[in-house]
Design a protein around this motif. Structure first.
Motif, mmCIF file in Angstrom:
data_model
loop_
_atom_site.group_PDB
_atom_site.id
_atom_site.type_symbol
_atom_site.label_atom_id
_atom_site.label_comp_id
_atom_site.label_asym_id
_atom_site.label_seq_id
_atom_site.Cartn_x
_atom_site.Cartn_y
_atom_site.Cartn_z
ATOM 1 N N VAL A 293 8.702 -29.632 10.458
ATOM 2 C CA VAL A 293 9.117 -29.425 9.071
ATOM 3 C C VAL A 293 10.137 -28.296 8.964
ATOM 4 C CG1 VAL A 293 8.299 -28.658 6.802
ATOM 5 C CG2 VAL A 293 7.003 -30.365 8.081
ATOM 6 N N ALA A 294 9.972 -27.255 9.781
ATOM 7 C CA ALA A 294 10.860 -26.096 9.723
ATOM 8 C C ALA A 294 12.154 -26.280 10.522
ATOM 9 C CB ALA A 294 10.117 -24.862 10.241
ATOM 10 N N ASN A 295 12.273 -27.411 11.200
ATOM 11 C CA ASN A 295 13.426 -27.658 12.063
ATOM 12 C C ASN A 295 14.550 -28.332 11.255
ATOM 13 O OD1 ASN A 295 15.252 -28.438 14.010
ATOM 14 N ND2 ASN A 295 13.783 -29.502 15.304
ATOM 15 N N ALA A 296 15.591 -27.579 10.948
ATOM 16 C CA ALA A 296 16.700 -28.120 10.159
ATOM 17 C C ALA A 296 17.361 -29.303 10.857
ATOM 18 C CB ALA A 296 17.728 -27.025 9.894
ATOM 19 N N GLY A 297 17.405 -29.258 12.179
ATOM 20 C CA GLY A 297 18.003 -30.354 12.922
ATOM 21 C C GLY A 297 17.261 -31.654 12.719
ATOM 22 N N PHE A 298 15.920 -31.591 12.616
ATOM 23 C CA PHE A 298 15.142 -32.810 12.427
ATOM 24 C C PHE A 298 15.509 -33.504 11.125
ATOM 25 C CE2 PHE A 298 11.544 -34.824 10.280
ATOM 26 C CZ PHE A 298 11.361 -35.906 11.133
ATOM 27 N N TRP A 299 15.691 -32.729 10.056
ATOM 28 C CA TRP A 299 16.005 -33.344 8.765
ATOM 29 C C TRP A 299 17.374 -34.001 8.786
ATOM 30 C CZ3 TRP A 299 12.015 -34.418 6.119
ATOM 31 C CH2 TRP A 299 10.888 -33.597 6.186
ATOM 32 N N LYS A 300 18.312 -33.439 9.541
ATOM 33 C CA LYS A 300 19.617 -34.081 9.703
ATOM 34 C C LYS A 300 19.458 -35.405 10.467
ATOM 35 C CE LYS A 300 22.011 -29.618 9.826
ATOM 36 N NZ LYS A 300 22.767 -28.664 10.668
ATOM 37 N N ALA A 302 16.697 -37.231 10.603
ATOM 38 C CA ALA A 302 15.948 -38.167 9.767
ATOM 39 C C ALA A 302 16.847 -38.824 8.727
ATOM 40 C CB ALA A 302 14.783 -37.447 9.098
ATOM 41 N N SER A 303 17.750 -38.042 8.147
ATOM 42 C CA SER A 303 18.621 -38.590 7.105
ATOM 43 C C SER A 303 19.551 -39.666 7.650
ATOM 44 C CB SER A 303 19.434 -37.466 6.455
ATOM 45 O OG SER A 303 20.368 -36.914 7.369
ATOM 46 N N ARG A 304 19.872 -39.569 8.945
ATOM 47 C CA ARG A 304 20.775 -40.549 9.557
ATOM 48 C C ARG A 304 20.034 -41.781 10.089
ATOM 49 N NH1 ARG A 304 22.999 -35.736 12.077
ATOM 50 N NH2 ARG A 304 21.981 -36.325 14.031
ATOM 51 N N ASN A 305 18.712 -41.704 10.165
ATOM 52 C CA ASN A 305 17.954 -42.764 10.830
ATOM 53 C C ASN A 305 16.827 -43.310 9.967
ATOM 54 O OD1 ASN A 305 18.929 -42.878 13.855
ATOM 55 N ND2 ASN A 305 18.845 -40.712 13.309
ATOM 56 N N MET A 306 17.016 -43.279 8.654
ATOM 57 C CA MET A 306 15.958 -43.719 7.757
ATOM 58 C C MET A 306 15.649 -45.201 7.924
ATOM 59 S SD MET A 306 13.780 -42.502 5.770
ATOM 60 C CE MET A 306 14.504 -40.879 5.487
ATOM 61 N N SER A 307 16.673 -46.032 8.084
ATOM 62 C CA SER A 307 16.423 -47.471 8.215
ATOM 63 C C SER A 307 15.660 -47.773 9.499
ATOM 64 C CB SER A 307 17.734 -48.249 8.192
ATOM 65 O OG SER A 307 18.569 -47.868 9.266
ATOM 66 N N ALA A 308 15.992 -47.053 10.577
ATOM 67 C CA ALA A 308 15.268 -47.239 11.836
ATOM 68 C C ALA A 308 13.815 -46.810 11.690
ATOM 69 C CB ALA A 308 15.941 -46.442 12.954
ATOM 70 N N ALA A 309 13.583 -45.737 10.929
ATOM 71 C CA ALA A 309 12.215 -45.258 10.717
ATOM 72 C C ALA A 309 11.388 -46.287 9.957
ATOM 73 C CB ALA A 309 12.235 -43.933 9.967
ATOM 74 N N VAL A 310 11.986 -46.910 8.954
ATOM 75 C CA VAL A 310 11.285 -47.944 8.188
ATOM 76 C C VAL A 310 10.929 -49.117 9.090
ATOM 77 C CG1 VAL A 310 11.531 -49.634 6.327
ATOM 78 C CG2 VAL A 310 12.318 -47.281 5.993
ATOM 79 N N GLN A 311 11.876 -49.512 9.934
ATOM 80 C CA GLN A 311 11.629 -50.611 10.874
ATOM 81 C C GLN A 311 10.496 -50.268 11.830
ATOM 82 O OE1 GLN A 311 15.134 -52.095 12.931
ATOM 83 N NE2 GLN A 311 13.936 -52.457 14.775
ATOM 84 N N GLU A 312 10.513 -49.081 12.375
ATOM 85 C CA GLU A 312 9.477 -48.681 13.327
ATOM 86 C C GLU A 312 8.112 -48.547 12.656
ATOM 87 O OE1 GLU A 312 9.353 -48.216 16.733
ATOM 88 O OE2 GLU A 312 11.226 -49.310 16.558
ATOM 89 N N PHE A 313 8.093 -48.071 11.424
ATOM 90 C CA PHE A 313 6.822 -47.911 10.729
ATOM 91 C C PHE A 313 6.147 -49.270 10.538
ATOM 92 C CE2 PHE A 313 4.136 -47.342 6.915
ATOM 93 C CZ PHE A 313 3.311 -46.325 7.407
ATOM 94 N N GLY A 314 6.957 -50.308 10.307
ATOM 95 C CA GLY A 314 6.387 -51.642 10.182
ATOM 96 C C GLY A 314 5.684 -52.076 11.449
#
Length: 402
Positions: A293-300, A302-314
């Motif tokens: 949560v505190a890692n600024a790089g992670f949020w960058k 995540a913002s670029r890979n939201m569609s991939a995250a949705v696919q993987e969550f399925g």
């Protein structure tokens, strides 16, 4: 007598410790690991593929050490009676858009010196894997499978036979690093060494910070869930079947992997793990999650890979969807039953811009050498990584070795 400490008893740490005992037989090596057994983390939670070097940028450290590592690993396994099977691998294009990417992979494989690789069409695909389908495939006949935990145990046996000390259940809580040497603290006390090499995997960034290393790259843990197919599917493939990687997607995607014990695996998915060692998926690691949560790089990222995250969550919540992806490559798997096995957790290094660090990263500070990133093919390359790290340390500090 020179004293060396190695932090981490996974396959890379064990390989480094063994390399030290061979190069410096009159000196002493001590291995630390917080777990009660060797190969307890990434090494003991993977599919066991020995990668041939298909995908990696020619000339990169990863490409060079992978090819060297394959040869060293094969020779070590055959010498020590560890199961090693060259079952072969197909990387399969199902759609026309994937064919150019597959040809690019073929060019990289040739440049990296991967033996026997060739592009094959639908008829040859069926000859190699009668149950597979595809438009075009890259065949790597020498891609192999192995038991990495068994390799690690054999490496540690060599360390002990050479007089080395292996301290399990010994969590490193502090490191001091000076021009004259390093000291390592555990709950049982502090010991001094001339040199320290850290191969700490999922904890590599934290260990590096103890030794004065940079804040980045940071580890962001991603879990990968494999499922074991029902017994009647154990012989559905002769080897491995992989998809063509999508450059817009940060991970490889679902594939089919034969294991040395004869089981056939399908997976993995890839999703953020709430805990660096949360192998069951039932225990949230508060400290690890807050680090993300505190890692600024992670949020960058995540913002670029939201569609991939949705696919993987399925695929995470539905095993049927998970298996449906595999059935596109092997249609006879339609409706197959499978059982989830213990998940693996990838120690994914991420830089401050949220980019995944692709190549191996080694940081040297004083008398400490820190392996900051060793993604796949880290296990394949382990013996070559050990050679490289020990050679560099010996050259930098003018240590005479045999």
């Amino acid at each position: 007598m020179t004293s060396f400490a190695v932090i981490g008893a996974g396959i890379i740490g064990a390989a480094v410790a063994r390399e030290l005992t061979q190069r410096f037989p009159d000196d002493h090596v001590t291995v630390y690991d917080k777990a009660d057994s060797v190969a307890s983390h990434q090494t003991g939670h993977n599919s066991g593929v020995v990668h041939a070097g298909l995908y990696y940028q020619p000339g990169s450290l990863k490409a060079r050490l992978c090819r060297r590592g394959v040869n060293l690993l094969r020779d070590f396994a055959l010498d020590r009676g560890v199961p090693y099977e060259e079952c072969g691998k197909l990387v399969v294009a199902l759609e026309q858009v994937e064919e150019d990417r597959l040809r690019s992979i073929h060019e990289k494989a040739i440049a990296n010196g991967v033996p026997g690789v060739e592009l094959v069409g639908p008829e040859r695909i069926l000859e190699i894997e009668p149950n597979a389908t595809g438009r075009l495939a890259l065949h790597s006949p020498h891609t192999a499978i192995i038991d990495y935990a068994a390799v690690t145990r054999a490496l540690v046996d060599d360390v002990r036979s050479a007089g080395g000390t292996v301290r399990l259940g010994a969590e490193v809580t502090g490191i001091t690093n000076s021009a004259d040497g390093c000291s390592i603290s555990t709950p049982e006390g502090t010991e001094s060494f001339d040199f320290v090499i850290a191969c700490a995997g999922l904890q590599s960034d934290r260990i590096a910070r103890m030794a004065g290393g940079d804040a980045y790259p940071k580890i962001v843990p991603f879990f990968g869930q494999y499922s074991k197919l029902a017994p009647e599917y154990r012989t559905v493939l002769n080897g491995l079947v992989y998809p063509v990687p999508d450059p817009a997607y940060p991970f490889l995607g679902v594939h089919l992997t034969k294991r040395v014990d004869g089981e056939m695996l399908v997976g993995p998915n890839a999703f953020l793990s709430f805990g660096r060692e949360n192998y069951s998926g039932r225990r949230i690691g508060i400290k690890d999650s807050l680090d993300v949560v505190a890692n600024a790089g992670f949020w960058k990222f995540a913002s670029r890979n939201m569609s991939a995250a949705v696919q993987e969550f399925g695929a995470v919540v539905s095993r049927q969807k998970f298996l449906a992806g595999a059935a596109r490559y092997v249609p006879s798997l339609e409706g197959a039953e499978s059982t989830p096995i213990t998940r693996g957790i990838r120690a994914q290094s991420m830089d401050v811009n949220g980019d995944l660090v692709d190549d191996f990263v080694i940081e040297v500070i004083g008398r400490a050498t820190l392996l900051r990133n060793a993604p796949s093919p880290g296990a394949t390359s382990s013996l070559a990584i050990a050679e490289h790290i020990v050679s560099e340390m010996a050259a930098n500090h003018r240590l005479a070795s045999v």
